[in-house]
Design an enzyme around this catalytic site. Structure first.
Site, PDB file in Angstrom:
ATOM      1  N   GLU B  50     -10.384  10.961  18.440  1.00  0.00           N
ATOM      2  CA  GLU B  50     -10.460   9.182  19.084  1.00  0.00           C
ATOM      3  C   GLU B  50     -11.225   9.666  20.455  1.00  0.00           C
ATOM      4  O   GLU B  50     -11.748   8.892  21.270  1.00  0.00           O
ATOM      5  CB  GLU B  50      -9.465   8.466  19.036  1.00  0.00           C
ATOM      6  CG  GLU B  50      -9.367   7.857  17.775  1.00  0.00           C
ATOM      7  CD  GLU B  50      -8.347   8.737  16.606  1.00  0.00           C
ATOM      8  OE1 GLU B  50      -8.076   9.706  17.107  1.00  0.00           O
ATOM      9  OE2 GLU B  50      -7.830   8.131  15.781  1.00  0.00           O
ATOM     10  N   PHE B 112       5.247   0.437  12.467  1.00  0.00           N
ATOM     11  CA  PHE B 112       4.438   1.653  12.101  1.00  0.00           C
ATOM     12  C   PHE B 112       3.267   1.751  12.976  1.00  0.00           C
ATOM     13  O   PHE B 112       2.577   0.726  12.901  1.00  0.00           O
ATOM     14  CB  PHE B 112       4.167   1.742  10.714  1.00  0.00           C
ATOM     15  CG  PHE B 112       3.250   2.852  10.344  1.00  0.00           C
ATOM     16  CD1 PHE B 112       3.883   4.353  10.718  1.00  0.00           C
ATOM     17  CD2 PHE B 112       2.078   2.722   9.721  1.00  0.00           C
ATOM     18  CE1 PHE B 112       3.080   5.368  10.112  1.00  0.00           C
ATOM     19  CE2 PHE B 112       1.581   4.185   9.445  1.00  0.00           C
ATOM     20  CZ  PHE B 112       1.801   5.102   9.621  1.00  0.00           C
ATOM     21  N   GLN B 113       3.017   2.802  13.626  1.00  0.00           N
ATOM     22  CA  GLN B 113       1.978   2.898  14.493  1.00  0.00           C
ATOM     23  C   GLN B 113       1.464   2.015  15.599  1.00  0.00           C
ATOM     24  O   GLN B 113       0.393   1.296  15.776  1.00  0.00           O
ATOM     25  CB  GLN B 113       0.406   2.941  13.624  1.00  0.00           C
ATOM     26  CG  GLN B 113       0.527   4.496  12.745  1.00  0.00           C
ATOM     27  CD  GLN B 113      -0.924   4.601  12.267  1.00  0.00           C
ATOM     28  OE1 GLN B 113      -1.510   3.874  11.797  1.00  0.00           O
ATOM     29  NE2 GLN B 113      -1.140   6.010  11.973  1.00  0.00           N
ATOM     30  N   LYS B 162      -4.055  -6.766  13.401  1.00  0.00           N
ATOM     31  CA  LYS B 162      -4.743  -6.693  12.139  1.00  0.00           C
ATOM     32  C   LYS B 162      -4.869  -8.196  11.478  1.00  0.00           C
ATOM     33  O   LYS B 162      -5.972  -8.336  10.970  1.00  0.00           O
ATOM     34  CB  LYS B 162      -3.802  -5.854  11.033  1.00  0.00           C
ATOM     35  CG  LYS B 162      -4.705  -5.562   9.866  1.00  0.00           C
ATOM     36  CD  LYS B 162      -3.859  -4.761   9.004  1.00  0.00           C
ATOM     37  CE  LYS B 162      -4.982  -4.222   7.715  1.00  0.00           C
ATOM     38  NZ  LYS B 162      -4.102  -3.191   6.977  1.00  0.00           N
ATOM     39  N   MET B 477     -12.226  28.567  36.786  1.00  0.00           N
ATOM     40  CA  MET B 477     -11.996  27.973  38.413  1.00  0.00           C
ATOM     41  C   MET B 477     -10.471  27.880  38.697  1.00  0.00           C
ATOM     42  O   MET B 477     -10.226  28.241  39.613  1.00  0.00           O
ATOM     43  CB  MET B 477     -12.327  26.340  38.055  1.00  0.00           C
ATOM     44  CG  MET B 477     -12.260  25.529  39.299  1.00  0.00           C
ATOM     45  SD  MET B 477     -13.214  26.204  40.445  1.00  0.00           S
ATOM     46  CE  MET B 477     -14.958  25.170  40.410  1.00  0.00           C
TER      47      MET B 477
END
Ligand SMILES: Cc1ncc(C[n+]2csc(CCOP(=O)(O)OP(=O)(O)O)c2C)c(N)n1
Lengths: 163, 577
Positions: B50, B112-113, B162, B477
């Site tokens: 993602e 959940f999630q 949802k 760097m």
């Protein structure tokens, strides 16, 4: 300098946390913050007391203005205004003290709103420094509990905060 | 007719003119993915992580000026996207990120999630929404695009539970929108513009310091015309490269920590500074106490909060860069006065002395590949017309210094957040927005490994990106700072156990080329760019010891640059001291 900032914001979930989050993320201090709905159910009005140099206050005003939920904002300290805060204080009082505390409350135009054999609970409204003075006068030895509402404020005269 | 929330969502994207959504499915967004499946107007690009989705949408946005769109699931989908959202926020890039959320009745249950997406993204978005009622969905989508793309742009997150995507409502997509609490741009104060015009014409040692805001407001042309009309020197920030043509003789190069000698000294010695679409970032100003001690500063920015944040200007102007430039040009014209030619001539003489120091010089006779040389060759070969994305580190600075961007929206990098892993997925978004155009990703062996999985996405969508891996086997760097500041204690900056990048690229179905001799650099680049339909991963084995110069170290001012130890530099430093 101490500033009282009035904010009209959308009465949306999370709006308060946006303001509080802004202050913590940018390291500004909040002395007090109160918020409640207004006569218009879609709006909340928040009063925020903060301290900072002129530069910091300018940034605070700009950053608050940037929040999408903020509809209007004014630094009340810039003009004549009225500030009020409510104090509830519970004190332990016995014998002769009872009379003396009641007299003090009267001088400050406070009201005793709850009484037991050993305590008074006093309500007092005014500007923050008046409440400070009252608390100091009572003295820490008899104070059991102090609760303050945080300041609310409104401009004097015709000026007003309106969407 | 009533539609489901998922259908409303997809219709709204279509009506908003969204071409591409960069995303990754999961439980909370399955209704939406089902709705996407049943239509063709909105195309979905399936990334491999993602973070990649957010960076790809970001690259799309930076290169086109249109908002990038992201769709991820709840919980880990949202948290994975967070780095990409913060990256876009720091650089004011318009993104609209849709995160799935658990059912409304489960919110707050540690379902959940479940993650509080609105809460965790709040400090790094322009605004965010939780949609609790399907009847608000279309309007919220509209608001999200409006907020993301107007005023000072930025990412907006819309969290959609949802069950909202399953419920039904009438579909109505508003054409226009106004919000009482959001006025993105206020009217420009012409009086201030007039004062600025006057000060600009009075200047003896002027400089224009232009940043990413000029690009965001599509004001490059207006800026270029104004500067050419005046004959004043111009420097760009890292974010502003391309805002003014790099090949124009009036261009001084980038300024700041790794800016050119001439740009930084011009900033230090100027008497009038026009700062436009730039925010006086600490990497630009160096020590503020030593910053531009004699300058009258004119600061133009669309965001009032950017003005007087770090530096207090004498003439602040709030407004969109394009609009202010238009008015400024008019004001200059009406004054009917030329700049002080004699003073300007003397100023340019001084600047040209600084230029003669040749602060970007490097050892061209080296037997190992110099990273600067690779970027120079890339520039020559692509005739300066490529889109160049980068990651973060030395390679990023060399790309910024050595690729001359003549047009805006070609240089795509994470300037504000400095996100390693940005380059490859951002290049995907750029390539998708500009099929057939050359897109190069200049990266390092450490950065590229942070989103390397996107090579798979590139294969799936046939994205012929050219990856230039400047492989110095170090987090260069970090190593450079350790060399300068920590007496060479290279704590955990050596990149051990590197993969064979050629084989790695090949295993994803791409072409890999190993280049370890300076003489092979040009040939490899030619070969790679000739393969118009393939992603080519070039692994350049570069000089491990090379540093980025000039450098302004912490606590130093613009006049206290550390220059390359290459021949000629030492004497210059002495002369300055
Ligand atoms: C996500 C992230 N983690 C850490 C850093 C700190 N950091 C800045 S540059 C750098 C080294 C980059 O190494 P490499 O990609 O090999 O590029 P080079 O400097 O060698 O060109 C690191 C670790 C960062 N910018 N981003």
């Amino acid at each position: 300098m101490r500033h009282i900032i009035s904010i009209l914001l959308e009465n949306e979930a999370g709006a308060l946390s946006r303001v509080a989050g802004l202050f913590s993320a940018r390291g500004y201090n909040i002395e007090s913050l109160t918020v409640a709905p207004t006569d218009d159910a879609t709006l909340s009005r928040m009063t925020l007391v903060t301290r900072g140099s002129e530069d910091v206050i300018e940034q605070i005003m700009k950053q608050l203005n940037k929040l999408i939920d903020v509809v209007q904002i004014v630094d009340l300290t810039e003009g004549a205004h009225i500030e009020r805060e409510m104090l509830l204080v519970k004190v332990c009082v016995n014998g002769k003290e009872r009379e003396e505390v009641a007299r003090l409350a009267g001088i400050f135009r406070g009201r005793i709103i709850d009484v037991t054999e050993t305590t008074y609970t006093i309500e007092l409204t005014g500007a923050a420094d008046k409440l400070d003075a009252f608390v100091k006068t009572l003295g820490s030895s008899i104070i059991r509990e102090v609760v303050r509402s945080g300041a609310i404020g409104i401009a004097r005269g015709e000026r007003s905060l309106h969407p | 007719m009533e539609l489901t929330g998922a259908e409303i969502f997809v219709r709204a994207l279509k009506d908003e003119g969204v071409e591409y959504v960069f995303g990754y499915p999961g439980g909370a967004v399955l209704h939406i993915y089902d709705a996407l499946y049943k239509q063709e107007a909105v195309k979905h690009i399936l990334v491999r992580h993602e973070q990649g989705a957010a960076h790809a949408a970001d690259g799309y946005a930076r290169s086109t000026g249109r908002p990038g769109v992201v769709l991820v699931t709840s919980g880990p989908g949202a948290t994975n996207a967070l780095t990409g959202i913060a990256t876009a926020y720091m650089d004011s890039i318009p993104l609209v990120v849709f995160t799935g959320q658990v059912m409304t009745y489960l919110i707050g249950d540690d379902a959940f999630q479940e993650v509080d997406a609105v809460g965790i993204t709040r400090p790094c978005v322009k605004h965010n929404f939780l949609v609790k009622d399907v009847r608000d969905l279309a309007m919220t989508v509209k608001k999200a695009f409006h907020i993301a793309s107007t005023g000072r742009p930025g990412p907006v997150v819309v969290d959609i539970p949802k069950d909202v995507t399953a419920q039904r409502a009438e579909y109505l997509y508003p054409k226009k929108i106004s919000m009482r609490s959001y006025t993105p741009v206020c009217a420009v104060d012409d009086e201030q513009v007039g004062r600025a015009a006057k000060r600009l014409l009075e200047a003896k040692r002027p400089v224009v310091y232009a940043g990413g805001g000029v690009i965001l407001s599509n004001a490059s042309k207006a800026l270029t015309e104004l500067i050419r009309g005046l004959g004043y020197p111009c420097t760009n920030t890292l974010m502003g490269l391309g805002a003014f043509p790099a090949t124009d003789p009036l261009f001084l190069g980038m300024l700041g920590m790794h800016g050119t000698y001439e740009a930084n000294l011009a900033m230090h010695e100027c008497d009038v500074m026009l700062a436009i679409g730039a925010r006086f970032d600490d990497r630009v100003t160096g020590d503020l106490d030593k910053f531009a001690p004699n300058a009258c500063i004119i600061h133009v920015d669309v965001d009032p909060a950017s003005i007087s944040k770090n530096v207090t200007p004498e003439i602040p102007i709030v407004g969109d860069a394009a609009e202010v430039l238009k008015r400024l040009a008019k004001a200059l014209k009406s004054l009917n006065q030329r700049p002080d030619e004699a003073a300007l001539k003397a100023w340019w003489r001084r600047i040209n002395e600084w230029r003669a120091v040749d602060c970007l010089r490097y050892d061209r006779g080296s037997g190992v590949i110099k990273p600067q040389f690779v970027v120079e060759k890339l520039y020559e070969l692509t005739k300066g017309e490529a889109f160049v994305t980068s990651d973060v580190g030395q390679h990023q600075m060399w790309a910024a210094q050595f690729y001359k961007f003549d047009a805006p929206r070609r240089w795509i990098n994470s300037g504000g957040l400095g996100t390693m892993g940005f380059g490859l997925p951002a290049a995907m978004g750029v390539q998708i927005a500009h099929p057939g155009k050359p897109v190069a990703c200049v990266t390092g062996e450490a950065s590229i490994q942070m989103c390397i999985q996107e090579l798979s996405t590139c294969k799936q969508y046939d994205l012929p990106i050219k990856v230039l891996n400047l492989n110095n086997r170090y987090m260069g760097m970090v190593r450079q700072w350790q060399e300068f500041i920590y007496q060479g204690r290279y704590s955990h900056s050596y990149m051990d156990a590197l993969p064979d990048f050629v084989k790695l690229a090949e295993s994803y179905g791409h072409v890999g080329i190993l280049v370890d001799k300076p003489g092979d650099v040009e040939g490899a680049l030619r070969e790679a760019f000739a393969m118009k339909d393939r992603l080519v991963f070039m692994d350049f084995i570069t000089d491990q010891t090379e540093n980025v110069y000039p450098m302004i170290e912490a606590g130093k001012g613009h006049h206290e640059m550390r220059l390359s130890p290459e021949k000629g530099a030492a004497s210059v430093e002495r002369e300055l001291a």
